[in-house]
Write a protein that holds these residues in place. Structure first.
Motif, mmCIF file in Angstrom:
data_model
loop_
_atom_site.group_PDB
_atom_site.id
_atom_site.type_symbol
_atom_site.label_atom_id
_atom_site.label_comp_id
_atom_site.label_asym_id
_atom_site.label_seq_id
_atom_site.Cartn_x
_atom_site.Cartn_y
_atom_site.Cartn_z
ATOM 1 N N GLY A 189 7.137 -107.206 -17.083
ATOM 2 C CA GLY A 189 6.684 -108.127 -18.121
ATOM 3 C C GLY A 189 7.800 -108.448 -19.090
ATOM 4 N N ILE A 190 8.006 -109.739 -19.326
ATOM 5 C CA ILE A 190 9.004 -110.204 -20.284
ATOM 6 C C ILE A 190 8.242 -110.681 -21.515
ATOM 7 C CG2 ILE A 190 10.888 -111.840 -20.697
ATOM 8 C CD1 ILE A 190 11.167 -111.962 -17.594
ATOM 9 N N LEU B 54 11.827 -110.513 -27.030
ATOM 10 C CA LEU B 54 11.551 -109.216 -27.639
ATOM 11 C C LEU B 54 11.976 -108.055 -26.743
ATOM 12 C CD1 LEU B 54 8.027 -109.874 -29.170
ATOM 13 C CD2 LEU B 54 10.189 -109.610 -30.397
ATOM 14 N N GLY B 55 11.723 -108.189 -25.452
ATOM 15 C CA GLY B 55 12.075 -107.101 -24.551
ATOM 16 C C GLY B 55 11.381 -107.227 -23.214
ATOM 17 N N GLY C 152 15.503 -103.318 -25.984
ATOM 18 C CA GLY C 152 14.413 -104.170 -25.514
ATOM 19 C C GLY C 152 13.325 -103.399 -24.803
ATOM 20 N N ARG C 153 13.262 -102.079 -25.014
ATOM 21 C CA ARG C 153 12.246 -101.243 -24.379
ATOM 22 C C ARG C 153 11.580 -100.367 -25.421
ATOM 23 N NH1 ARG C 153 14.310 -98.030 -19.291
ATOM 24 N NH2 ARG C 153 12.086 -97.772 -19.040
ATOM 25 N N VAL C 154 10.295 -100.131 -25.222
ATOM 26 C CA VAL C 154 9.563 -99.175 -26.056
ATOM 27 C C VAL C 154 9.047 -98.066 -25.153
ATOM 28 C CG1 VAL C 154 8.898 -100.816 -27.851
ATOM 29 C CG2 VAL C 154 7.418 -100.517 -25.865
ATOM 30 N N ALA C 155 8.609 -96.984 -25.768
ATOM 31 C CA ALA C 155 8.055 -95.872 -24.995
ATOM 32 C C ALA C 155 6.841 -96.352 -24.207
ATOM 33 C CB ALA C 155 7.659 -94.737 -25.930
#
Length: 157
Positions: free
Chosen positions: A90-91, A66-67, A144-147
């Motif tokens: 964290g993966i 997921l990211g 693959g990144r969120v805020a």
């Protein structure tokens, strides 16, 4: 600075997410995603499957990456006083349960492992990892990144 590499499972089925209640001795418990530290020379994909089995009793397979979340926890916000700041990488993986029986981790800091309706997650005292994992699963960002998820109130490091 301390560094921690960890792998986390986001398992969503029938409008529910699999969560584990982290209950360390002498600390307040909170809900988190199944997962944890990657051991020396361990592949993160293998680590997330191992952690799901250890913490929940369930067997799982990884469906997709997921990211990755990279954050620094300031020294003053760490649970253990006197520790330096922590760089946590964290993966997050989308996983699917394939078998096993749901149970807490024997002799561990995981007190409960349960399926929680997604609609109830916002009311739980939880790790920011839960919000990050759910945001990754919901939005599937190409990077693959969120805020960043703000910490405070019901959300902890």
């Amino acid at each position: 600075m301390d560094l921690r590499l960890a792998a986390y499972a986001v398992c969503i089925e029938d409008g529910r997410v699999l969560l584990a209640r982290h209950a360390p001795p002498e600390e307040e418990s909170n809900w988190t995603l199944p997962g944890g530290g990657v051991e020396h020379a361990e592949d993160p994909l293998d680590a997330v499957i191992r952690e799901v089995a250890e913490e929940t009793g369930l067997e799982a397979v990884v469906e997709r990456l997921l990211g990755v979340d990279s954050r620094v926890v300031p020294a003053g916000e760490r649970r253990l006083p006197g520790r330096p700041e922590l760089h946590n990488v964290g993966i997050f993986y989308r996983v699917r349960v394939t078998g096993g029986r749901l149970r807490p981790k024997p002799d561990g800091e995981t007190a409960d492992s349960v399926w929680i309706p997604l609609s109830e997650v916002a009311r739980l005292g939880r790790s920011s990892l839960v919000d990050i994992g759910l945001a990754l699963a919901r939005t599937a960002p190409p990077t693959g990144r969120v805020a960043p998820v703000p910490v405070g109130g019901l959300i902890q490091h």
